[in-house]
Design an enzyme around this catalytic site. Structure first.
Site, short mmCIF file in Angstrom:
data_model
loop_
_atom_site.label_atom_id
_atom_site.label_comp_id
_atom_site.label_asym_id
_atom_site.label_seq_id
_atom_site.Cartn_x
_atom_site.Cartn_y
_atom_site.Cartn_z
CB ILE A 1 35.42 -11.79 14.82
CG1 ILE A 1 36.21 -12.39 16.00
CG2 ILE A 1 34.37 -10.79 15.31
CD1 ILE A 1 35.45 -13.36 16.90
CD GLN B 1 16.76 -11.85 19.67
OE1 GLN B 1 15.84 -11.82 20.48
NE2 GLN B 1 17.17 -10.76 19.05
CD GLU B 2 25.18 -15.95 18.48
OE1 GLU B 2 25.34 -15.36 19.56
OE2 GLU B 2 26.12 -16.28 17.74
NE ARG B 3 23.92 -21.54 21.05
CZ ARG B 3 24.49 -21.75 22.22
NH1 ARG B 3 23.76 -22.00 23.29
NH2 ARG B 3 25.80 -21.70 22.34
NE ARG C 1 19.90 -32.61 -17.36
CZ ARG C 1 20.78 -32.37 -18.31
NH1 ARG C 1 20.68 -31.26 -19.05
NH2 ARG C 1 21.76 -33.21 -18.54
CD GLN D 1 8.70 -45.31 -6.76
OE1 GLN D 1 9.63 -46.11 -6.76
NE2 GLN D 1 7.46 -45.66 -6.48
CG LEU E 1 17.59 -34.70 -6.62
CD1 LEU E 1 16.40 -34.21 -5.80
CD2 LEU E 1 17.16 -35.88 -7.50
CB THR F 1 29.56 -27.49 17.41
OG1 THR F 1 29.66 -28.10 18.70
CG2 THR F 1 30.79 -26.63 17.16
#
Ligand SMILES: Cc1cc2nc3c(=O)[nH]c(=O)nc-3n(C[C@H](O)[C@H](O)[C@H](O)COP(=O)(O)OP(=O)(O)OC[C@H]3O[C@@H](n4cnc5c(N)ncnc54)[C@H](O)[C@@H]3O)c2cc1C
Length: 382
Positions: free
Chosen positions: A158, A244-246, A271, A282, A340, A368
């Site tokens: 939770i 709304q949550e998702r 770098r 490339q 990368l 999920t």
């Protein structure tokens, strides 16, 4: 890319929020991550500045703004880090709306002002050790006994679980109901109620500053006045609010992907290998071009869905699509961006390492990837 719902006023709101986060959050975030805690003083500072539940009606201390301002908040908190955003956005835009939408006048007066000021932190307990995706399979029960319910059971994973002052607990008031989801109700359980214990704080691989815990109920006497909405309608209320949550989780993943790409572009330009910036290879350019394309597609979709959500459209299918696709896209971006960075990407002092650790949970919580796909399939009449 700006969403169509964003106006000059939103930009002013964003500017003042950023100013506050620059001073009060960014300088301390690494410390919070290391200490695995966001101080309560930061919650109340957010509240003092109107940055918790800004959509709440002025009667209860809010600013009476619409969800578009919450979206600005969600984006800016996520830019700081997922550990901060997960708990605070859940509090502001996932849990508090249940009180505002379902609460009686007395319940709203009792809880909303504290949610706005940050003096009351909230949580929602759906998941149990034996039931996550299969919500109708929960075992927590609330038996009516005169003017109260007797609540027994356990919740796990939770968000805000160990710090919450109150939690909306999903429980069965009719364990014999068929189908099972018809027996589900929502009870507000408050800190200090006899038999209500916060279990242990859970040790996660990421979102370290975010609080995740267990809630334990042993014969907790919950007054009937703490029932939210109607008995037996809990599952229906949850399904209504999950859109709304998702959308929030999808938006958080979008911001994560944008941030990871931004820091990676900076990195590959600075770098050097084989006498040139690695951005000149490339392969680097193609990888970045591919990620930038996917991220742009995600942003377009999120902005479109946000505008339609604000207009009150039923977008269960589309939001499920956004939730699974953008969270999976952000995981791919995390892996590619870390790669990368070479060996430095694997070092904790590099921001990409933290974001890489944080992101995988987004395709798990709030439903999920597989659950999202089952919803989409159902909506397609399969
Ligand atoms: C950091 C964190 C914070 C969280 N915060 C909260 C919170 O605030 N409140 C709350 O209630 N819960 C919270 N959760 C719980 C989260 O919502 C659940 O973990 C999630 O719903 C999955 O449930 P589960 O863990 O029981 O996995 P399970 O349901 O056991 O699933 C395991 C695997 O089986 C797959 N699976 C399950 N059913 C199907 C199916 N029908 N078809 C195909 N595959 C399937 C799943 O996709 C998954 O890959 C949180 C979890 C985490 C990790």
């Amino acid at each position: 890319m700006k969403g169509t719902f964003l106006t000059e006023e939103h930009e002013l709101f964003r500017k003042s929020l950023r100013k506050m986060l620059d001073k009060e959050a960014y300088p301390f975030y690494e410390k919070w991550e290391a200490e695995r805690e966001i101080p309560r003083s930061f919650w109340t500072k957010m509240g003092e500045n109107g940055f918790l539940c800004p959509w709440v009606d002025e009667t209860y201390g809010g600013l009476g703004l619409d969800f578009s301002y919450s979206m600005v908040l969600i984006e800016e908190l996520e830019r700081v880090g997922q550990g901060l955003a997960s708990g605070m956005c859940l509090h502001s835009d996932i849990v508090s709306p249940y009180i505002a939408e379902l609460g009686t006048e007395e319940q709203k007066q009792r809880w909303l002002p504290g949610c706005v000021s940050g003096e009351l932190i909230n949580a929602i307990g759906m998941t149990e050790p034996g039931a996550g995706s299969d919500l109708a399979g929960i075992k927590t029960t609330a038996r009516r006994n005169g003017d109260h319910y007797i609540l027994n059971g356990e919740k796990t994973f939770i968000t805000n679980g160990t710090i919450a002052d109150f939690a909306i607990v999903v429980c069965k008031t009719d364990p014999t109901a068929q189908p099972a989801h018809r027996g589900i109700s929502l009870l507000v359980v408050e800190k200090g109620m006899e038999g209500f214990k916060h279990g242990k704080k859970l040790d996660k691989i990421g979102i370290h500053s975010g609080d995740t815990g267990e809630l334990i109920f042993e014969d907790v006497k919950v007054p009937v006045e703490n029932l939210l909405g109607e008995e037996g309608k809990g599952f229906y209320y949850l399904m209504q609010n999950l859109q709304q949550e998702r959308l929030i989780v999808a938006s958080q993943c979008q911001v994560e992907a944008e941030e990871m790409l931004r820091i990676t572009i900076d990195y590959v330009k600075s770098r050097k290998a084989f006498g040139q910036s690695i951005s000149k290879f490339q392969n680097t350019q193609f990888k970045i071009a591919e990620m930038a394309t996917e991220i742009d597609i995600g942003r377009t979709y999120i902005n479109q869905l946000t505008a339609r959500h604000i207009d009150g459209e039923d977008l269960v299918k589309e939001v499920s699509m956004a939730k699974w696709w953008i969270s999976e896209m952000a995981k791919r971006v995390a892996a590619e961006c870390l790669h990368l960075h070479g060996g430095y990407g694997y070092m904790e002092e590099y921001e990409i390492a933290r974001r890489y650790r944080d992101i995988p949970v987004a395709s798990i919580y709030a439903g999920t990837t597989e659950i999202m796909k089952t919803i989409i399939a159902k909506k397609l009449d399969l």
